[in-house]
Every structure is written in structure tokens, then in C-alpha cells.
Write a protein that holds these residues in place. Structure first.
Motif, mmCIF file in Angstrom:
data_model
loop_
_atom_site.group_PDB
_atom_site.id
_atom_site.type_symbol
_atom_site.label_atom_id
_atom_site.label_comp_id
_atom_site.label_asym_id
_atom_site.label_seq_id
_atom_site.Cartn_x
_atom_site.Cartn_y
_atom_site.Cartn_z
ATOM 1 N N UNK A 43 0.812 -1.336 0.047
ATOM 2 C CA UNK A 43 -0.023 0.132 -0.040
ATOM 3 C C UNK A 43 1.065 1.255 0.063
ATOM 4 N N UNK A 44 1.817 1.367 0.847
ATOM 5 C CA UNK A 44 2.846 2.591 0.983
ATOM 6 C C UNK A 44 3.894 2.541 -0.089
ATOM 7 N N UNK A 45 4.115 1.609 -0.869
ATOM 8 C CA UNK A 45 5.177 1.409 -1.775
ATOM 9 C C UNK A 45 4.635 1.552 -3.173
ATOM 10 N N UNK A 46 4.398 0.347 -3.859
ATOM 11 C CA UNK A 46 3.960 0.485 -5.321
ATOM 12 C C UNK A 46 2.694 1.269 -5.354
ATOM 13 N N UNK A 47 1.753 1.160 -4.542
ATOM 14 C CA UNK A 47 0.282 1.707 -4.719
ATOM 15 C C UNK A 47 0.504 3.277 -4.503
ATOM 16 N N UNK A 48 1.037 3.880 -3.360
ATOM 17 C CA UNK A 48 1.342 5.065 -3.110
ATOM 18 C C UNK A 48 2.209 5.756 -4.021
ATOM 19 N N UNK A 49 3.403 5.131 -4.320
ATOM 20 C CA UNK A 49 4.428 5.404 -5.517
ATOM 21 C C UNK A 49 3.813 6.041 -6.729
ATOM 22 N N UNK A 50 3.036 5.039 -7.119
ATOM 23 C CA UNK A 50 2.372 5.058 -8.391
ATOM 24 C C UNK A 50 1.520 6.515 -8.340
ATOM 25 N N UNK A 51 0.557 6.867 -7.406
ATOM 26 C CA UNK A 51 -0.084 7.604 -7.221
ATOM 27 C C UNK A 51 0.755 9.059 -7.275
ATOM 28 N N UNK A 52 1.761 9.003 -6.058
ATOM 29 C CA UNK A 52 2.557 10.504 -5.979
ATOM 30 C C UNK A 52 3.458 10.500 -7.091
ATOM 31 N N UNK A 53 3.876 9.632 -7.786
ATOM 32 C CA UNK A 53 4.855 9.833 -8.824
ATOM 33 C C UNK A 53 4.410 10.668 -10.039
ATOM 34 N N UNK A 54 3.058 10.442 -10.184
ATOM 35 C CA UNK A 54 2.542 11.256 -11.226
ATOM 36 C C UNK A 54 2.094 12.718 -10.876
ATOM 37 N N UNK A 55 2.122 12.872 -9.727
ATOM 38 C CA UNK A 55 1.908 14.517 -9.202
ATOM 39 C C UNK A 55 3.431 15.270 -8.910
ATOM 40 N N UNK A 56 4.214 14.379 -8.567
ATOM 41 C CA UNK A 56 5.617 15.226 -8.218
ATOM 42 C C UNK A 56 6.692 14.464 -9.142
ATOM 43 N N UNK A 57 7.299 15.377 -9.791
ATOM 44 C CA UNK A 57 8.411 14.927 -10.811
ATOM 45 C C UNK A 57 9.698 15.416 -10.465
ATOM 46 N N UNK A 58 10.482 14.867 -10.018
ATOM 47 C CA UNK A 58 11.957 15.288 -9.742
ATOM 48 C C UNK A 58 13.023 14.662 -10.628
ATOM 49 N N UNK A 59 13.989 15.102 -10.786
ATOM 50 C CA UNK A 59 15.234 14.592 -11.401
ATOM 51 C C UNK A 59 16.432 14.422 -10.271
ATOM 52 N N UNK A 60 17.306 13.178 -10.626
ATOM 53 C CA UNK A 60 18.504 12.995 -9.755
ATOM 54 C C UNK A 60 19.220 14.095 -9.677
ATOM 55 N N UNK A 61 19.880 14.482 -8.487
ATOM 56 C CA UNK A 61 20.769 15.442 -8.541
ATOM 57 C C UNK A 61 21.771 15.424 -9.602
ATOM 58 N N UNK A 62 22.352 16.614 -10.119
ATOM 59 C CA UNK A 62 23.196 16.411 -11.443
ATOM 60 C C UNK A 62 24.420 15.549 -11.397
ATOM 61 N N UNK A 63 24.931 16.009 -10.220
ATOM 62 C CA UNK A 63 26.265 15.386 -9.589
ATOM 63 C C UNK A 63 25.976 13.768 -9.721
ATOM 64 N N UNK A 64 25.210 13.400 -8.895
ATOM 65 C CA UNK A 64 24.913 12.077 -8.727
ATOM 66 C C UNK A 64 24.521 11.173 -10.066
ATOM 67 N N UNK A 65 23.475 11.794 -10.575
ATOM 68 C CA UNK A 65 23.167 11.274 -11.763
ATOM 69 C C UNK A 65 24.416 10.964 -12.974
ATOM 70 N N UNK A 66 25.126 11.966 -12.888
ATOM 71 C CA UNK A 66 26.191 11.983 -13.742
ATOM 72 C C UNK A 66 27.365 10.702 -13.435
ATOM 73 N N UNK A 67 27.391 10.780 -12.216
ATOM 74 C CA UNK A 67 28.594 9.770 -11.515
ATOM 75 C C UNK A 67 27.792 8.352 -11.604
ATOM 76 N N UNK A 68 26.557 8.231 -11.540
ATOM 77 C CA UNK A 68 25.965 6.864 -11.579
ATOM 78 C C UNK A 68 25.365 6.615 -13.077
ATOM 79 N N UNK A 69 25.503 7.638 -14.018
ATOM 80 C CA UNK A 69 25.149 7.303 -15.396
ATOM 81 C C UNK A 69 25.965 6.154 -15.829
ATOM 82 N N UNK A 70 25.446 5.441 -16.653
ATOM 83 C CA UNK A 70 25.886 4.256 -17.362
ATOM 84 C C UNK A 70 26.784 4.548 -18.309
ATOM 85 N N UNK A 71 28.123 4.281 -18.066
ATOM 86 C CA UNK A 71 29.205 4.573 -19.184
ATOM 87 C C UNK A 71 29.149 3.537 -20.387
ATOM 88 N N UNK A 72 29.305 3.944 -21.890
ATOM 89 C CA UNK A 72 29.398 3.034 -22.892
ATOM 90 C C UNK A 72 30.344 1.691 -22.613
#
Length: 453
Positions: A199-228
Motif C-alpha cells: 500500500x505504501x510502496x507501489x500503490x502510493x508510489x504510482x499515485x505520488x509519482x504522477x503528481x511530483x516529478x523530480x530529477x536525480x541531483x546532477x552530480x549523482x546522476x552523472x556519476x551513476x550514469x552508465x558509461x558505454x
């Protein structure tokens, strides 16, 4: 400390606490002050307002900050290195691709909850978050799904286990204090925990995910981005590498349960390798080979990866430390005891009482483990005088209460805020609501179960 407007000592403490929390939220949300500075100011203000000596306030702040970061700073550093190796080798991409292929894009958030539940069993919540972050980022990118729709189910799985499921350390505290049966507690915790996490995970996650959109922090997104990298590791070795700290901690937990007094050398060794710092250190060294040298990286590449990944974590570590300082002032000023005293004078059902005591202490101190430990001490003597109660359900009620309403005094709140790149307001609407759902829905299932068992 003089009382406020003739109110009792406890009521005065609670009013000052409320003022300090409002001050903290307003400075960060409205005036965009640095959270670390604001947390220190709020801790200082609360300590002085509640009548602590200035020297005691300072020692509480430094003690709380140091105590929180003593383990967490090492965990974040090692966990980030493990995440970096997962990303650079293509391991996070491999796990994400396999999960998406097996479950399909529409059901991948269910897989995330299961992963969180399994990973969370032996590890502390913060360790689980650090291990899962690269996978959350990669799955969200691959599926074009909201970061929260992928992240909330994992957080729900981790958090449910943290509060409810033995052999996690927090529930074990209450099991010991109440002399509950471990096997029954595990059984009941799964009956209650799995639907609660859904209830608190997949169900609430789907509900709130449609209403609040966030992007990963730029530095972390870059560092965890898969390299070729055409030489991606296999699913098996990647999964083993990410689960190695979990396996080691589980070995330590099982050894402690079988031999609580550590009478054998094997138990001492198992507990040593099962400590989160040692388990992560072993796992990082293993990852340097399994995801590093085995993938063709040079020693210079690996040295660079493990050094450059630490820079983005500095802010996160300081903010978590600030949350620890604020929490310690709350405890040392007597606010936790004031909350407990209010709860003790309420004449209610023992299961509800255990939940309420833990919930109030959690709200006041910000720590689920502190709430569990303190509540167990308060509830145990009351439980001893209450015949015919299902003790295992009282353990679960204490655990469920300890999860409620994570807010600005919880180091975990700041960790989630920073990793998911949210504002304070967004973190309250997502993470805080999820934790409260876990707590309240968990209590409802516990009360329903109490009518049967």
C-alpha cells in the motif's frame, strides 16, 4: 527551566520543540537557508530555550553530529564507491535491464518493492538506500518512469523491514525487552509487513509519482550514469556483488540469534564480518575486482572512480550530521521523556499504547531506533501487568509506531531529500506521507490480526 505562561514543564518543552521545528522549516523552505547551518541553529535555539546549559547544548550538538556520522559517513562513502563501480561497469544497467525484461515496464515498481524488502532484512535503512540509489536512477531512466514511482516502493520495502521484521536490530530490541517469541514475531511481521509495504510502496508510489516529478541531483546522476561499455558484467555476478553486504550482515544477524552470548569463535567472526562497515568494506574490495579489473579497467581507472565519486556526498553527509545534532538536543533536553510521560497517562489498549508511545517519541526525536528502544523501556513494565496480551503483536505495534511522520529532525529525511533532489515541501508530501502510511496501515493490520490470534 522556567515554565511558559504557568504551563507544566512537559507542556513547555513540547511548545519550544514545536517553535524550533517551525523555525527550521521556514528558514529552509521560505528563505532557502543552507539546511546544515539551519539545523545547527535550530538545535542551539532549542537547547537554550529548554533550559539546557550552553556547554551542554554544544556537547549535545557535537555528540549528536559525531554519533550520527560515526557510522553513516563511512557507510555513505563505501556505499557510494560500490554504486560507482556498479555504474561504471554497467552492473546497474544489467540489473535494471533484467528487472524490466522480467517484470515489464508496467510492473517494474513491484519488483522494486521486493528488492527493497529483501535487501532491507539485515541492513540498516541508510545502508539499503545507498546500495539501491544507482539501481533506482538507472531503472527510472530506462523506463522513463517517475523517479518517485521507482524509488518509493524500494524505500517502503526497506522501511517496513527496518521497523517490523526481525532479525533487523530495531525489532530485536523490543523482542528482547518484552521477552517475545522470535519465530512468531517473524511470521506475524510478514503477514502485516507485506500488505503494508504494498500500500505504501507501489500503490502510493504510482499515485505520488504522477503528481511530483523530480530529477536525480546532477552530480549523482552523472556519476551513476552508465558509461558505454560493451563488456557489461553478467546478472549473476552483479547481483552477488550488490547482495554481498546483505549476505554478510545476514550471517552476522543469524549467528547473534543462535549464539547471543558469542561463546564460539565462529559467532565472533560472523558478527565481525556482519557489521555494516566491515561488510561494505569487504564488498567494495570485491567489487573492485568483480566489476573493475574483471571488466578490463586499469588500476588508474579504479583509483579515479573511487576518488571522484566522493565529492557529491559531502553535502549529504553534513546535512545528515546536522539532523543528528538536532535529534540529540531533543533527547538531552528531555523532550523524549516529556512525550513518553504524556503517553503513559493515557488509559488505552496495550497494542495502541505501544504504538502511540513509539510514535510520539519518533516524532519528537526523529529516530526509529531511539523510538523503539525508549518505547520498549516504557511499555515493558505496563505489558508485564497486562495478562492475556499477544506479546508479539505489541512488538510489531512498537515497530509500526517508530516509523511514523519522519520530518526535519530525522537524518533519513535529509538523506531522501538530497538523493531524490526534492524541496522540503516535496519531501514532506512524499517520504513523510509514505512513512506515516506504513505506520498507520501497519497498526490497522496489527489490530485486525489481534482479533484472530
Amino acid at each position: 527551566m522556567s515554565t511558559l505562561f504557568g504551563l507544566s514543564h512537559n507542556a513547555t518543552l513540547l511548545i519550544w520543540t514545536l517553535i524550533a521545528i517551525v523555525f527550521l522549516i521556514v528558514l529552509i523552505s521560505k528563505y532557502k537557508w543552507n539546511p546544515f547551518i539551519t539545523l545547527l541553529l535550530s538545535a542551539l535555539m532549542l537547547g537554550l530555550l529548554t533550559g539546557m546549559k550552553p556547554a551542554d547544548v554544544i556537547s549535545s550538538i557535537t555528540g549528536g553530529l559525531g554519533g550520527t556520522l560515526g557510522t553513516i559517513a563511512i557507510v555513505i562513502a563505501l556505499g557510494t564507491m560500490l554504486g560507482k563501480m556498479m555504474a561504471e561497469s554497467g552492473g546497474a544497467e544489467r540489473i535494471a535491464t533484467t528487472l524490466v525484461d522480467r517484470f515489464g515496464v508496467k510492473r517494474v515498481h513491484w519488483a522494486m518493492m521486493i528488492v527493497g524488502f529483501i535487501v532491507g532484512i539485515p541492513v540498516f535503512f541508510e545502508v539499503g538506500v545507498i546500495l539501491m540509489i544507482p539501481i533506482i536512477f538507472t531503472v527510472a531512466r530506462k523506463t522513463n518512469m517517475s523517479l518517485l514511482q521507482i524509488g518509493i516502493p524500494i524505500l517502503a520495502g526497506l522501511s517496513t523491514v527496518h521497523g517490523l521484521v526481525p532479525p533487523h536490530p530495531a525489532p530485536m530490541i523490543a523482542i528482547e525487552a518484552y521477552s517475545a517469541d522470535l519465530g512468531k514475531t517473524i511470521l506475524y511481521s510478514l503477514i502485516v509487513g507485506i500488505p503494508t509495504a504494498i500500500i505504501a510502496g507501489p500503490l502510493f508510489g504510482k499515485f505520488i509519482g504522477k503528481r511530483i516529478h523530480t530529477e536525480p541531483p546532477a552530480e549523482l546522476a552523472e556519476q551513476f550514469a552508465t558509461k558505454t561499455n560493451s563488456n557489461m558484467p553478467g546478472f549473476g555476478i552483479t547481483l552477488f556483488t550488490i547482495l554481498l553486504p546483505v549476505i554478510l550482515m545476514l550471517i552476522g544477524s543469524i549467528a547473534s540469534i543462535i549464539d547471543p552470548n558469542a561463546t564460539s569463535g565462529f559467532t565472533v567472526f560472523s558478527e565481525f564480518i556482519g557489521h555494516e562497515i566491515i561488510a561494505l568494506l569487504i564488498s567494495v574490495v570485491f567489487a573492485l575486482f568483480s566489476l573493475g579489473f574483471a571488466r578490463g579497467f586499469t588500476k588508474h581507472d579504479i583509483s579515479r572512480f573511487t576518488s571522484e565519486c566522493l565529492a557529491p556526498t559531502a553535502t549529504i553527509i553534513l546535512i545528515i550530521g546536522g539532523g543528528g545534532a538536532f535529534k540529540q538536543v531533543l533527547i538531552n533536553s528531555g523532550v523524549g521523556n516529556a512525550i513518553a510521560d504524556v503517553a503513559t497517562h493515557a488509559n488505552i489498549n496495550i497494542i495502541l499504547f505501544a504504538w502511540l508511545v513509539a510514535a510520539l517519541i519518533r516524532v519528537a526525536t526523529g529516530s526509529a531506533t531511539v523510538a523503539m528502544t525508549t518505547a520498549a523501556g516504557i511499555v515493558a513494565p505496563v505489558l508485564a501487568l497486562t495478562p492475556g496480551v499477544n506479546i508479539e503483536l505489541v512488538v510489531l505495534a512498537t515497530g509500526a509506531g517508530s516509523l511514523i511522520l519522519s520530518h526535519v529532525n530525522d537524518a533519513g529525511f535529509w538523506m531522501i531529500k538530497e538523493f531524490f533532489n526534492m524541496s522540503v515541501s516535496q519531501t514532506l508530501k512524499t517520504w513523510t506521507v509514505m512513512e506515516t502510511l506504513l505506520s498507520v496501515v501497519g497498526l490497522i493490520f496489527i489490530l485486525l490480526l489481534s482479533t484472530v490470534v
